[in-house]
Scaffold this motif. Structure first.
Motif, PDB file in Angstrom:
ATOM      1  N   ARG A  71     -48.941 -36.368  41.386  1.00 56.92           N
ATOM      2  CA  ARG A  71     -48.195 -37.615  41.505  1.00 56.92           C
ATOM      3  C   ARG A  71     -48.977 -38.768  40.903  1.00 56.92           C
ATOM      4  NH1 ARG A  71     -52.314 -39.033  43.430  1.00 56.92           N
ATOM      5  NH2 ARG A  71     -52.750 -39.900  45.495  1.00 56.92           N
ATOM      6  N   ASN A  72     -48.230 -39.763  40.452  1.00 61.73           N
ATOM      7  CA  ASN A  72     -48.804 -41.004  39.951  1.00 61.73           C
ATOM      8  C   ASN A  72     -48.135 -42.103  40.771  1.00 61.73           C
ATOM      9  OD1 ASN A  72     -49.265 -43.412  38.561  1.00 61.73           O
ATOM     10  ND2 ASN A  72     -49.516 -42.333  36.615  1.00 61.73           N
ATOM     11  N   ASN A  73     -48.826 -42.559  41.793  1.00 61.55           N
ATOM     12  CA  ASN A  73     -48.209 -43.534  42.698  1.00 61.55           C
ATOM     13  C   ASN A  73     -47.926 -44.857  42.006  1.00 61.55           C
ATOM     14  OD1 ASN A  73     -48.345 -41.562  44.607  1.00 61.55           O
ATOM     15  ND2 ASN A  73     -49.563 -42.727  46.071  1.00 61.55           N
ATOM     16  N   ALA A  74     -48.737 -45.204  41.025  1.00 59.34           N
ATOM     17  CA  ALA A  74     -48.510 -46.467  40.311  1.00 59.34           C
ATOM     18  C   ALA A  74     -47.165 -46.438  39.591  1.00 59.34           C
ATOM     19  CB  ALA A  74     -49.633 -46.710  39.325  1.00 59.34           C
ATOM     20  N   ARG A  75     -46.739 -45.236  39.216  1.00 57.95           N
ATOM     21  CA  ARG A  75     -45.463 -45.090  38.533  1.00 57.95           C
ATOM     22  C   ARG A  75     -44.385 -44.538  39.455  1.00 57.95           C
ATOM     23  NH1 ARG A  75     -46.750 -42.937  32.362  1.00 57.95           N
ATOM     24  NH2 ARG A  75     -48.151 -44.639  31.801  1.00 57.95           N
ATOM     25  N   ASN A  76     -44.736 -44.339  40.724  1.00 59.00           N
ATOM     26  CA  ASN A  76     -43.784 -43.753  41.690  1.00 59.00           C
ATOM     27  C   ASN A  76     -43.180 -42.467  41.152  1.00 59.00           C
ATOM     28  OD1 ASN A  76     -44.185 -45.732  43.586  1.00 59.00           O
ATOM     29  ND2 ASN A  76     -42.367 -46.901  43.036  1.00 59.00           N
ATOM     30  N   THR A  77     -44.008 -41.660  40.543  1.00 62.21           N
ATOM     31  CA  THR A  77     -43.514 -40.456  39.876  1.00 62.21           C
ATOM     32  C   THR A  77     -44.307 -39.231  40.314  1.00 62.21           C
ATOM     33  OG1 THR A  77     -42.809 -41.731  37.949  1.00 62.21           O
ATOM     34  CG2 THR A  77     -43.067 -39.364  37.642  1.00 62.21           C
ATOM     35  N   VAL A  78     -43.569 -38.155  40.564  1.00 63.92           N
ATOM     36  CA  VAL A  78     -44.168 -36.848  40.858  1.00 63.92           C
ATOM     37  C   VAL A  78     -43.844 -35.920  39.694  1.00 63.92           C
ATOM     38  CG1 VAL A  78     -44.031 -34.829  42.368  1.00 63.92           C
ATOM     39  CG2 VAL A  78     -44.110 -37.133  43.344  1.00 63.92           C
ATOM     40  N   TYR A  79     -44.835 -35.142  39.294  1.00 66.38           N
ATOM     41  CA  TYR A  79     -44.680 -34.241  38.157  1.00 66.38           C
ATOM     42  C   TYR A  79     -44.769 -32.793  38.620  1.00 66.38           C
ATOM     43  CZ  TYR A  79     -45.896 -38.534  35.724  1.00 66.38           C
ATOM     44  OH  TYR A  79     -45.923 -39.830  35.274  1.00 66.38           O
ATOM     45  N   LEU A  80     -44.081 -31.940  37.894  1.00 62.18           N
ATOM     46  CA  LEU A  80     -44.216 -30.500  38.101  1.00 62.18           C
ATOM     47  C   LEU A  80     -44.526 -29.886  36.740  1.00 62.18           C
ATOM     48  CD1 LEU A  80     -44.008 -28.212  40.226  1.00 62.18           C
ATOM     49  CD2 LEU A  80     -41.673 -27.819  39.387  1.00 62.18           C
ATOM     50  N   GLN A  81     -45.792 -29.557  36.548  1.00 64.53           N
ATOM     51  CA  GLN A  81     -46.226 -28.901  35.324  1.00 64.53           C
ATOM     52  C   GLN A  81     -45.998 -27.406  35.484  1.00 64.53           C
ATOM     53  OE1 GLN A  81     -47.468 -30.190  32.355  1.00 64.53           O
ATOM     54  NE2 GLN A  81     -47.333 -28.076  31.618  1.00 64.53           N
ATOM     55  N   MET A  82     -45.174 -26.845  34.629  1.00 69.70           N
ATOM     56  CA  MET A  82     -44.810 -25.434  34.730  1.00 69.70           C
ATOM     57  C   MET A  82     -45.380 -24.685  33.532  1.00 69.70           C
ATOM     58  SD  MET A  82     -40.870 -25.808  36.063  1.00 69.70           S
ATOM     59  CE  MET A  82     -40.286 -26.395  34.475  1.00 69.70           C
ATOM     60  N   ASN A  83     -46.283 -23.763  33.799  1.00 69.95           N
ATOM     61  CA  ASN A  83     -46.947 -22.987  32.760  1.00 69.95           C
ATOM     62  C   ASN A  83     -46.591 -21.505  32.904  1.00 69.95           C
ATOM     63  OD1 ASN A  83     -48.388 -25.372  31.938  1.00 69.95           O
ATOM     64  ND2 ASN A  83     -49.815 -25.002  33.632  1.00 69.95           N
ATOM     65  N   SER A  84     -46.844 -20.759  31.856  1.00 65.38           N
ATOM     66  CA  SER A  84     -46.584 -19.309  31.857  1.00 65.38           C
ATOM     67  C   SER A  84     -45.193 -19.017  32.392  1.00 65.38           C
ATOM     68  CB  SER A  84     -47.640 -18.589  32.711  1.00 65.38           C
ATOM     69  OG  SER A  84     -48.934 -18.845  32.224  1.00 65.38           O
ATOM     70  N   LEU A  85     -44.224 -19.711  31.854  1.00 63.14           N
ATOM     71  CA  LEU A  85     -42.862 -19.583  32.365  1.00 63.14           C
ATOM     72  C   LEU A  85     -42.294 -18.200  32.102  1.00 63.14           C
ATOM     73  CD1 LEU A  85     -41.614 -23.126  31.430  1.00 63.14           C
ATOM     74  CD2 LEU A  85     -41.491 -22.127  33.712  1.00 63.14           C
ATOM     75  N   LYS A  86     -41.493 -17.763  33.057  1.00 58.34           N
ATOM     76  CA  LYS A  86     -40.856 -16.454  33.000  1.00 58.34           C
ATOM     77  C   LYS A  86     -39.337 -16.646  33.025  1.00 58.34           C
ATOM     78  CE  LYS A  86     -44.561 -14.628  35.934  1.00 58.34           C
ATOM     79  NZ  LYS A  86     -44.864 -13.922  37.215  1.00 58.34           N
ATOM     80  N   SER A  87     -38.619 -15.624  32.616  1.00 57.22           N
ATOM     81  CA  SER A  87     -37.157 -15.723  32.615  1.00 57.22           C
ATOM     82  C   SER A  87     -36.626 -15.994  34.022  1.00 57.22           C
ATOM     83  CB  SER A  87     -36.539 -14.454  32.045  1.00 57.22           C
ATOM     84  OG  SER A  87     -36.959 -13.315  32.777  1.00 57.22           O
ATOM     85  N   GLU A  88     -37.302 -15.475  35.027  1.00 57.11           N
ATOM     86  CA  GLU A  88     -36.855 -15.685  36.406  1.00 57.11           C
ATOM     87  C   GLU A  88     -37.089 -17.105  36.906  1.00 57.11           C
ATOM     88  OE1 GLU A  88     -38.880 -13.224  35.296  1.00 57.11           O
ATOM     89  OE2 GLU A  88     -40.407 -12.736  36.822  1.00 57.11           O
ATOM     90  N   ASP A  89     -37.752 -17.945  36.110  1.00 61.90           N
ATOM     91  CA  ASP A  89     -37.900 -19.357  36.467  1.00 61.90           C
ATOM     92  C   ASP A  89     -36.681 -20.162  36.032  1.00 61.90           C
ATOM     93  OD1 ASP A  89     -41.328 -19.064  35.505  1.00 61.90           O
ATOM     94  OD2 ASP A  89     -40.542 -19.136  37.551  1.00 61.90           O
ATOM     95  N   THR A  90     -35.765 -19.537  35.307  1.00 66.94           N
ATOM     96  CA  THR A  90     -34.555 -20.226  34.884  1.00 66.94           C
ATOM     97  C   THR A  90     -33.754 -20.677  36.097  1.00 66.94           C
ATOM     98  OG1 THR A  90     -34.383 -19.026  32.789  1.00 66.94           O
ATOM     99  CG2 THR A  90     -32.347 -19.937  33.700  1.00 66.94           C
ATOM    100  N   ALA A  91     -33.475 -21.974  36.174  1.00 68.80           N
ATOM    101  CA  ALA A  91     -32.778 -22.537  37.323  1.00 68.80           C
ATOM    102  C   ALA A  91     -32.540 -24.021  37.086  1.00 68.80           C
ATOM    103  CB  ALA A  91     -33.604 -22.347  38.603  1.00 68.80           C
ATOM    104  N   VAL A  92     -31.730 -24.595  37.966  1.00 71.47           N
ATOM    105  CA  VAL A  92     -31.627 -26.048  38.051  1.00 71.47           C
ATOM    106  C   VAL A  92     -32.686 -26.512  39.046  1.00 71.47           C
ATOM    107  CG1 VAL A  92     -30.185 -27.988  38.729  1.00 71.47           C
ATOM    108  CG2 VAL A  92     -29.187 -26.074  37.468  1.00 71.47           C
ATOM    109  N   TYR A  93     -33.535 -27.396  38.610  1.00 74.96           N
ATOM    110  CA  TYR A  93     -34.629 -27.907  39.443  1.00 74.96           C
ATOM    111  C   TYR A  93     -34.258 -29.298  39.953  1.00 74.96           C
ATOM    112  CZ  TYR A  93     -37.678 -24.118  37.957  1.00 74.96           C
ATOM    113  OH  TYR A  93     -38.242 -22.875  37.747  1.00 74.96           O
ATOM    114  N   CYS A  94     -34.431 -29.492  41.263  1.00 76.76           N
ATOM    115  CA  CYS A  94     -34.146 -30.775  41.902  1.00 76.76           C
ATOM    116  C   CYS A  94     -35.373 -31.252  42.647  1.00 76.76           C
ATOM    117  CB  CYS A  94     -33.005 -30.639  42.916  1.00 76.76           C
ATOM    118  SG  CYS A  94     -31.418 -30.231  42.225  1.00 76.76           S
ATOM    119  N   CYS A  95     -35.546 -32.573  42.682  1.00 75.54           N
ATOM    120  CA  CYS A  95     -36.590 -33.122  43.537  1.00 75.54           C
ATOM    121  C   CYS A  95     -35.942 -33.802  44.740  1.00 75.54           C
ATOM    122  CB  CYS A  95     -37.487 -34.091  42.778  1.00 75.54           C
ATOM    123  SG  CYS A  95     -36.669 -35.518  42.050  1.00 75.54           S
TER     124      CYS A  95
END
Length: 123
Positions: A71-95
């Motif tokens: 997270r970057n509180n100064a920007r009020n933003t949370v990040y999700l860094q996704m590496n080594s992605l697989k086909s089973e990671d296919t989805a709609v992602y919500c925060c």
């Protein structure tokens, strides 16, 4: 609290993407920001969560070692860094945001939801 998720797209297996969740409004009331995902024909699942202080971080077993939440509180933003992605990671992602500690993996405990961003991993 309003949440705006972005960063989804199409990526090949083994690739990376970074999702962003920008929060606005009464962010001082937020305790956790969580990421959830829903694959076609499946229920929505917990992916990762981070406390607004950054002290507490949790991951689903399926993404541990591949995804990193920050997270970057100064920007009020949370990040999700996704590496080594697989086909089973296919989805709609919500925060989502919740007021209180505990039950970070239960979607029913979250008070606010952003719109989803689609991640498609091609094999």
């Amino acid at each position: 609290v309003q949440l705006q998720a972005s960063g989804g797209g199409l990526v090949q297996a083994g690739g990376s993407l970074r999702l962003s969740c920008e929060a606005s409004g009464r962010t001082d009331t937020v305790y956790y920001i969580g990421w959830f995902r829903q694959a076609p024909g499946k229920e929505r699942d917990f992916v990762a969560a981070i406390s607004w202080s950054g002290r507490n971080i949790y991951y689903a077993d399926s993404v541990k070692g591949r995804f990193v939440i920050s997270r970057n509180n100064a920007r009020n933003t949370v990040y999700l860094q996704m590496n080594s992605l697989k086909s089973e990671d296919t989805a709609v992602y919500c925060c989502a945001a919740k007021y209180f500690s505990g039950d970070y993996y239960r979607e029913s405990r979250y008070n606010y939801w952003g719109q989803g961003t689609l991640v498609t991993v091609s094999s």
